[in-house]
Design a protein around this motif. Structure first.
Motif, PDB file in Angstrom:
ATOM      1  N   TYR A 107      35.431  33.580  36.007  1.00  0.00           N
ATOM      2  CA  TYR A 107      35.780  33.745  37.402  1.00  0.00           C
ATOM      3  C   TYR A 107      36.837  34.840  37.569  1.00  0.00           C
ATOM      4  O   TYR A 107      37.795  34.919  36.803  1.00  0.00           O
ATOM      5  N   CYS A 108      36.661  35.603  38.590  1.00  0.00           N
ATOM      6  CA  CYS A 108      37.643  36.593  39.007  1.00  0.00           C
ATOM      7  C   CYS A 108      38.509  35.952  40.086  1.00  0.00           C
ATOM      8  O   CYS A 108      38.010  35.195  40.923  1.00  0.00           O
ATOM      9  N   ALA A 109      39.803  36.260  40.074  1.00  0.00           N
ATOM     10  CA  ALA A 109      40.705  35.670  41.055  1.00  0.00           C
ATOM     11  C   ALA A 109      41.764  36.670  41.474  1.00  0.00           C
ATOM     12  O   ALA A 109      42.167  37.533  40.688  1.00  0.00           O
ATOM     13  N   GLY A 110      42.245  36.522  42.702  1.00  0.00           N
ATOM     14  CA  GLY A 110      43.286  37.390  43.221  1.00  0.00           C
ATOM     15  C   GLY A 110      44.435  36.573  43.781  1.00  0.00           C
ATOM     16  O   GLY A 110      44.216  35.538  44.401  1.00  0.00           O
ATOM     17  N   GLY A 111      45.649  37.062  43.529  1.00  0.00           N
ATOM     18  CA  GLY A 111      46.812  36.337  44.028  1.00  0.00           C
ATOM     19  C   GLY A 111      48.019  37.231  44.146  1.00  0.00           C
ATOM     20  O   GLY A 111      47.975  38.409  43.787  1.00  0.00           O
ATOM     21  N   PHE A 112      49.095  36.644  44.636  1.00  0.00           N
ATOM     22  CA  PHE A 112      50.309  37.409  44.858  1.00  0.00           C
ATOM     23  C   PHE A 112      51.353  37.212  43.768  1.00  0.00           C
ATOM     24  O   PHE A 112      52.388  37.858  43.781  1.00  0.00           O
ATOM     25  N   TYR A 113      51.071  36.307  42.826  1.00  0.00           N
ATOM     26  CA  TYR A 113      52.082  35.954  41.851  1.00  0.00           C
ATOM     27  C   TYR A 113      51.695  36.391  40.452  1.00  0.00           C
ATOM     28  O   TYR A 113      50.519  36.490  40.117  1.00  0.00           O
ATOM     29  N   THR A 114      52.690  36.600  39.642  1.00  0.00           N
ATOM     30  CA  THR A 114      52.470  36.878  38.230  1.00  0.00           C
ATOM     31  C   THR A 114      52.404  35.531  37.526  1.00  0.00           C
ATOM     32  O   THR A 114      53.419  34.975  37.125  1.00  0.00           O
TER      33      THR A 114
ATOM     34  N   PHE B  38      46.522  31.457  42.360  1.00  0.00           N
ATOM     35  CA  PHE B  38      45.592  32.488  42.815  1.00  0.00           C
ATOM     36  C   PHE B  38      44.884  31.999  44.061  1.00  0.00           C
ATOM     37  O   PHE B  38      44.330  30.903  44.085  1.00  0.00           O
ATOM     38  N   SER B  39      44.888  32.828  45.097  1.00  0.00           N
ATOM     39  CA  SER B  39      44.390  32.412  46.404  1.00  0.00           C
ATOM     40  C   SER B  39      42.904  32.660  46.604  1.00  0.00           C
ATOM     41  O   SER B  39      42.265  31.980  47.399  1.00  0.00           O
ATOM     42  N   TYR B  40      42.381  33.667  45.940  1.00  0.00           N
ATOM     43  CA  TYR B  40      41.004  34.087  46.192  1.00  0.00           C
ATOM     44  C   TYR B  40      40.200  34.029  44.900  1.00  0.00           C
ATOM     45  O   TYR B  40      40.695  34.439  43.843  1.00  0.00           O
ATOM     46  N   TRP B  41      38.959  33.559  45.024  1.00  0.00           N
ATOM     47  CA  TRP B  41      38.114  33.350  43.855  1.00  0.00           C
ATOM     48  C   TRP B  41      36.700  33.852  44.101  1.00  0.00           C
ATOM     49  O   TRP B  41      36.177  33.735  45.223  1.00  0.00           O
ATOM     50  N   GLY B  42      36.091  34.378  43.041  1.00  0.00           N
ATOM     51  CA  GLY B  42      34.680  34.702  43.092  1.00  0.00           C
ATOM     52  C   GLY B  42      33.846  33.489  42.755  1.00  0.00           C
ATOM     53  O   GLY B  42      34.369  32.403  42.475  1.00  0.00           O
ATOM     54  N   GLN B  43      32.537  33.683  42.765  1.00  0.00           N
ATOM     55  CA  GLN B  43      31.618  32.574  42.538  1.00  0.00           C
ATOM     56  C   GLN B  43      31.377  32.312  41.063  1.00  0.00           C
ATOM     57  O   GLN B  43      30.825  31.272  40.696  1.00  0.00           O
ATOM     58  N   GLY B  44      31.775  33.235  40.207  1.00  0.00           N
ATOM     59  CA  GLY B  44      31.636  33.069  38.769  1.00  0.00           C
ATOM     60  C   GLY B  44      30.391  33.725  38.215  1.00  0.00           C
ATOM     61  O   GLY B  44      29.387  33.894  38.922  1.00  0.00           O
ATOM     62  N   THR B  45      30.453  34.107  36.955  1.00  0.00           N
ATOM     63  CA  THR B  45      29.311  34.676  36.250  1.00  0.00           C
ATOM     64  C   THR B  45      29.243  34.059  34.858  1.00  0.00           C
ATOM     65  O   THR B  45      30.262  33.920  34.181  1.00  0.00           O
TER      66      THR B  45
END
Length: 122
Positions: free
Chosen positions: A95-102, A109-116
Motif C-alpha cells: 500500500y502507498c500512503a501519504g501523511g504529514f508526519y515523519t 498516514f491520512s491517505y491510502w491507495g487500494q493496494g497492489t
C-alpha cells in the motif's frame, strides 16, 4: 484531499525485482511524506519505507534495507518503490500512503491507495 493509485505488482521469482508506482492526484502532493506499507495474510500492516516531502530523507524497515529503494518525482506526483533481491517473505499486498508526519505508524498516514499484490515464488 489526495487520491493514491498503486501499480506494478505481480508475480516474480525469488531474487527478482519489481518496481511499484503510486500516482497521486491533487496539487499538494509535494507537501506530504509518502510511505509504503505491506500486509501479508493473517498479519498486521507493517511499515516498509518512507520518503520526506523534499525527497532528501528516507527511512526503511530493517527487513528491506539494502534491497528496496523509495523515491519520488514531485513533478509527476508519483512515488516509487524499487524492490530488488526479492524473497518469498516479501509476499504481501503493498500500500502507498501519504501523511504529514515523519512516522512509521499506519495511523499517522491520512491517505491510502487500494493496494497492489506482490507475490514472490521460491
Amino acid at each position: 484531499q489526495v487520491q493514491l493509485v498503486e501499480s506494478g505488482g505481480g508475480l516474480v521469482q525469488a531474487g527478482g525485482s519489481l518496481r511499484l508506482s503510486c500516482a497521486a492526484s491533487g496539487r499538494t502532493f509535494s507537501r506530504y511524506t509518502m510511505g509504503w506499507f505491506r500486509q501479508a495474510p493473517g498479519k498486521e500492516r507493517e511499515f516498509v519505507a518512507a520518503i520526506w516531502w523534499s525527497g532528501t530523507i528516507t527511512d526503511y524497515a530493517d527487513s528491506v534495507k539494502g534491497r528496496f529503494t523509495i523515491s519520488r518525482d514531485n513533478a509527476k506526483n508519483t512515488v516509487y518503490l524499487q524492490m530488488d533481491s526479492l524473497k518469498p517473505e516479501d509476499t504481501a499486498v503493498y500500500y502507498c500512503a501519504g501523511g504529514f508526519y515523519t512516522s512509521r505508524r499506519p495511523d499517522d498516514f491520512s491517505y491510502w491507495g487500494q493496494g497492489t499484490q506482490v507475490t514472490v515464488s521460491s
